[in-house]
Scaffold this motif. Sequence first.
Motif, PDB file in Angstrom:
ATOM      1  N   VAL A  10       3.470  -4.388   3.696  1.00 15.84           N
ATOM      2  CA  VAL A  10       3.609  -3.107   3.031  1.00 15.84           C
ATOM      3  C   VAL A  10       2.263  -2.633   2.532  1.00 15.84           C
ATOM      4  O   VAL A  10       1.516  -3.391   1.940  1.00 15.84           O
ATOM      5  CB  VAL A  10       4.553  -3.220   1.821  1.00 15.84           C
ATOM      6  CG1 VAL A  10       4.654  -1.885   1.117  1.00 15.84           C
ATOM      7  CG2 VAL A  10       5.914  -3.673   2.285  1.00 15.84           C
ATOM      8  N   LYS A 217       5.711   8.458   1.949  1.00 16.42           N
ATOM      9  CA  LYS A 217       6.818   8.806   1.053  1.00 16.42           C
ATOM     10  C   LYS A 217       6.347   9.968   0.187  1.00 16.42           C
ATOM     11  O   LYS A 217       5.159  10.139  -0.056  1.00 16.42           O
ATOM     12  CB  LYS A 217       7.214   7.613   0.185  1.00 16.42           C
ATOM     13  CG  LYS A 217       8.042   6.582   0.941  1.00 16.42           C
ATOM     14  CD  LYS A 217       8.596   5.515   0.018  1.00 16.42           C
ATOM     15  CE  LYS A 217       9.879   5.942  -0.672  1.00 16.42           C
ATOM     16  NZ  LYS A 217      10.464   4.847  -1.492  1.00 16.42           N
ATOM     17  N   VAL A 265      10.027   4.491   9.450  1.00 14.84           N
ATOM     18  CA  VAL A 265       9.998   3.059   9.112  1.00 14.84           C
ATOM     19  C   VAL A 265      10.367   2.228  10.340  1.00 14.84           C
ATOM     20  O   VAL A 265       9.775   1.175  10.599  1.00 14.84           O
ATOM     21  CB  VAL A 265      10.931   2.773   7.912  1.00 14.84           C
ATOM     22  CG1 VAL A 265      11.146   1.274   7.729  1.00 14.84           C
ATOM     23  CG2 VAL A 265      10.347   3.393   6.641  1.00 14.84           C
ATOM     24  N   TYR A 268       7.367   2.025  12.416  1.00 11.49           N
ATOM     25  CA  TYR A 268       6.399   1.111  11.807  1.00 11.49           C
ATOM     26  C   TYR A 268       6.727  -0.337  12.161  1.00 11.49           C
ATOM     27  O   TYR A 268       5.879  -1.104  12.610  1.00 11.49           O
ATOM     28  CB  TYR A 268       6.392   1.326  10.294  1.00 11.49           C
ATOM     29  CG  TYR A 268       5.517   0.367   9.534  1.00 11.49           C
ATOM     30  CD1 TYR A 268       4.281  -0.049  10.052  1.00 11.49           C
ATOM     31  CD2 TYR A 268       5.898  -0.129   8.294  1.00 11.49           C
ATOM     32  CE1 TYR A 268       3.468  -0.917   9.352  1.00 11.49           C
ATOM     33  CE2 TYR A 268       5.084  -1.002   7.590  1.00 11.49           C
ATOM     34  CZ  TYR A 268       3.890  -1.397   8.117  1.00 11.49           C
ATOM     35  OH  TYR A 268       3.092  -2.259   7.423  1.00 11.49           O
ATOM     36  N   LEU A 309      10.367   0.791   1.107  1.00 12.57           N
ATOM     37  CA  LEU A 309      10.313   1.426   2.429  1.00 12.57           C
ATOM     38  C   LEU A 309      11.711   1.825   2.905  1.00 12.57           C
ATOM     39  O   LEU A 309      11.864   2.561   3.870  1.00 12.57           O
ATOM     40  CB  LEU A 309       9.707   0.466   3.457  1.00 12.57           C
ATOM     41  CG  LEU A 309       8.191   0.267   3.408  1.00 12.57           C
ATOM     42  CD1 LEU A 309       7.786  -0.835   4.378  1.00 12.57           C
ATOM     43  CD2 LEU A 309       7.471   1.563   3.758  1.00 12.57           C
ATOM     44  N   LEU A 341      12.088   8.928   0.693  1.00 10.41           N
ATOM     45  CA  LEU A 341      11.792   8.534   2.070  1.00 10.41           C
ATOM     46  C   LEU A 341      11.533   9.785   2.909  1.00 10.41           C
ATOM     47  O   LEU A 341      12.072  10.854   2.617  1.00 10.41           O
ATOM     48  CB  LEU A 341      12.987   7.790   2.661  1.00 10.41           C
ATOM     49  CG  LEU A 341      13.261   6.410   2.065  1.00 10.41           C
ATOM     50  CD1 LEU A 341      14.646   5.925   2.473  1.00 10.41           C
ATOM     51  CD2 LEU A 341      12.197   5.422   2.529  1.00 10.41           C
ATOM     52  N   LEU A 404       3.503   4.173   0.744  1.00 10.46           N
ATOM     53  CA  LEU A 404       4.384   4.421  -0.402  1.00 10.46           C
ATOM     54  C   LEU A 404       3.798   5.485  -1.321  1.00 10.46           C
ATOM     55  O   LEU A 404       4.520   6.211  -1.986  1.00 10.46           O
ATOM     56  CB  LEU A 404       4.610   3.128  -1.185  1.00 10.46           C
ATOM     57  CG  LEU A 404       5.258   1.981  -0.406  1.00 10.46           C
ATOM     58  CD1 LEU A 404       5.464   0.776  -1.316  1.00 10.46           C
ATOM     59  CD2 LEU A 404       6.590   2.409   0.185  1.00 10.46           C
TER      60      LEU A 404
END
Length: 466
Positions: A10, A217, A265, A268, A309, A341, A404
């Motif tokens: 993260v 985010k 996500v 990712y 996440l 999100l 984030l």
Amino acid sequence: MKRFGAIIVVFLFFIRPVSGQGSVSLQTGKDQESVDLLVRYLKIDTSNPPGNEIGAAQFFGEIFAKEGIEYRILESAPGRGNIWARVRGDGSKRPVILLNHLDVVPAYSDAWTSPPFGAIERDGFIVGRGALDMKSLAIAQLMVMLRVKRERVALSRDLIFLGTADEEAGGRQGAEWMVTRFPELLGGAEYLLNEGGGNLVQSDGRVLAIGLSTVEKTPAWLRLTANGTPGHASVPRQDSAVNRLVKALDRLIRWSPPLKVTTAVDQYYQSLAPLFGPQDSHRYRSIRRELEAPDFRQMLDSDPAAKALFQNTISVTMLEGSNKINVIPPFASARVDCRLLPGEKVDLWIREVAAIIGDERISIEPILSFEAVASPVESQMTEMLREVIGRRYPGAIVTFPVTLGFTDSHYFRRLGVKSYGFSPFIAPPQMLGDGFHGNDERIGRQVFVDGVEIMYQLLEPLIGRH
Ligand SMILES: [Zn+2]
């Protein structure tokens, strides 16, 4: 890498660079010049608040003037300087913007071992507020401008340097003001490079992954206010403003918003999969199914950064009630930092929050919020990065972290500019000090010098006329 369960990677804000691999062919003179410029830049105090970024804008302005580069300094309010500069291309392709913010977060000098704006070199590090966030990257961008100008590189696109005020407070007096008031200065740009991304480098210097962030985010900062009858505290009132606010906040912090896997996500995790053995990489590739697995949920519960996440988050940060212990105040308020999100709608979120609170007499007012817009994970920028990384760090992969925190990139993504967060400072964590916003913020000298070169190598194929 460790087992799947423990290894969610993260990137809280941006990522960490480290050096060690690859060869660098910069001349010493250029290295020294970029280091000297960084040291000079770090000495300019642009702590926000109040920002006072005009000193930084003038610093760049003087350099651009001396080099014969077209530039403008634009003040959104007294002292809130922004700097724009451009090296012209032949116009056959749309411009690239190099975006950086001029402000830094405040530094508490008591917690530092040297003055935060002293910009000293020590033990192979350059130390000063902004060494990572993000004055080093601004100098790397500046060096690209100077190099293409001095070497008369034939460009297919305009190269635009944009240093903005106020990013650390949300960018209203910087990036937002610039894109609203001077859209023509963006030249219909196709690409933008900014801070962000995040690289995964082992402590021995082996580079595993380079992050190119395409989405963040987004904040939904809220103010909750309760009103009530004031009075003397010797006569308690069950429904006082403070009591109702406290109950509302209690309901809010007990609530765990639903876990979900957004497209960003999912992408990712897909991009991280090659780092792992067959079994774990399979799990990374099917993260939607994984989210249903009890052991995965358990792991998320023990790792708030990883969990963030997968859900909208809530942090109560500021409280205001009476200013006297024996007075029941007529109102009480709280500020709540929610992060949504990508893809979530702010108005729907506020409705959800209101339903959880369940007290119509508490008003909920957004302070700062915007929708997340993603840039495409595949583009010419991604190709260039893969090529440069492949040459310098064989075996390293490119990943697409969802950050984030948020940067100024959203102001440009929403205009359709493909905007990427990337750090050319590719080094193990120990070469990046205590990270962004930390005490004794610092960057390894060689990491910085290498990053300046990497930045040029990445951009040259994108902007050059080949
Ligand atoms: Zn920053």
